[in-house]
Design an enzyme around this catalytic site. Structure first.
Site, PDB file in Angstrom:
ATOM      1  CE  LYS A  70      -3.580   4.975  -1.729  1.00 26.54           C
ATOM      2  NZ  LYS A  70      -4.611   5.442  -2.678  1.00 26.54           N
ATOM      3  CE1 TYR A 106      -4.075   1.962   0.470  1.00 22.77           C
ATOM      4  CE2 TYR A 106      -2.832   3.123   2.170  1.00 22.77           C
ATOM      5  CZ  TYR A 106      -3.935   3.033   1.341  1.00 22.77           C
ATOM      6  OH  TYR A 106      -4.896   4.014   1.382  1.00 22.77           O
TER       7      TYR A 106
END
Length: 250
Positions: free
Chosen positions: A155, A151
């Site tokens: 990002k 994740y």
């Protein structure tokens, strides 16, 4: 004044739904896009209840053919889109030694590749109009977070992608920015509490103690930031990452 057409991905609930409703309140027609079209209808109904115009669209943002078809449908049924909010995202948390190939690929495909595919499909309408706004939803996890190597990487990639879009598309009157929320009370953070084997209330209290303003964020906090970045008045703001975090992040 011509009505702007916006696409918000991951808009069936949470930050995406809040953003779609806010943009509709700002006067835009909004394509509410999520994996399942039926899940988008509640957001569409809320928009229609405030007098707005909206379209429910089902698509997997990690699939090129579905993205291209959905954007073409939006252009035909709502009008050429010139605002894109890439909010669709998933988590598959695990520490590095436990993380599988499938967990890594799933998160990167939706969170990062999805933003790329949507931006590539929508930019032609923006360049033709000589006006456009792209806002990519990042996260404070871009700065690093235990158990989220996939994740966090997605990002951090979003932030670099955003800056490159700003460089490439600026001459067409298109801005690109990213918004990086910290802890926002959504289904995703409720799932985080479950994975940590604690109540959501206890998780909220833990984060409240760490956040200078003394509360966790709400979807509307992110929606307000997006509303500014897609406005006419934000034409000189591009390539920026705005953390919506209730305080500074290291």
């Amino acid at each position: 004044m011509v009505q702007r057409i916006a696409i918000v991905t991951g808009a069936a609930r949470g930050i995406g739904a809040g953003t779609a409703i806010r943009l509709a309140a700002d006067g835009m027609a909004v394509a509410v896009l999520d994996l399942n079209e039926a899940d988008c209808r509640a957001t569409v109904k809320e928009i229609e209840n405030i007098g707005g115009r909206a379209l429910a669209v089902g698509a997997d943002v990690s699939k090129t053919d579905q993205v291209n078809a959905s954007v073409e449908r939006i252009a035909a049924e709502l009008g050429p889109p010139t605002v894109l909010v890439n909010n669709a995202g998933i988590t598959r948390d695990a520490n590095l030694f436990k993380m599988t190939d499938e967990q890594w690929d799933a998160v990167l495909n939706v969170n990062l590749k999805g933003a790329f595919l949507m931006a590539r499909a929508a930019q032609k309408y923006m360049t033709e109009a000589k006006w456009g706004r792209i806002v990519n939803i990042s996260s404070s996890s871009a700065l690093g977070n235990r158990g989220q190597s996939n994740y966090s990487a997605s990002k951090a990639g979003i932030e670099g992608f955003t800056k490159t879009l700003a460089v490439e598309l600026g001459r067409f009157g298109i801005t690109a920015n990213a918004v990086g929320p910290h802890f926002i009370a959504t289904d995703m953070t409720q799932a985080m509490a479950t994975s940590l084997k604690m109540s959501f209330e206890d998780l909220v209290e833990t984060y409240k103690k760490q956040i200078p303003v003394g509360r966790v964020g709400q979807p509307a906090d992110v929606a307000h930031a997006v509303s500014f970045l897609v406005s006419e008045g934000a034409s000189f703001v591009s390539g920026q990452v705005l953390y919506v975090a209730g305080g500074p992040l290291c």
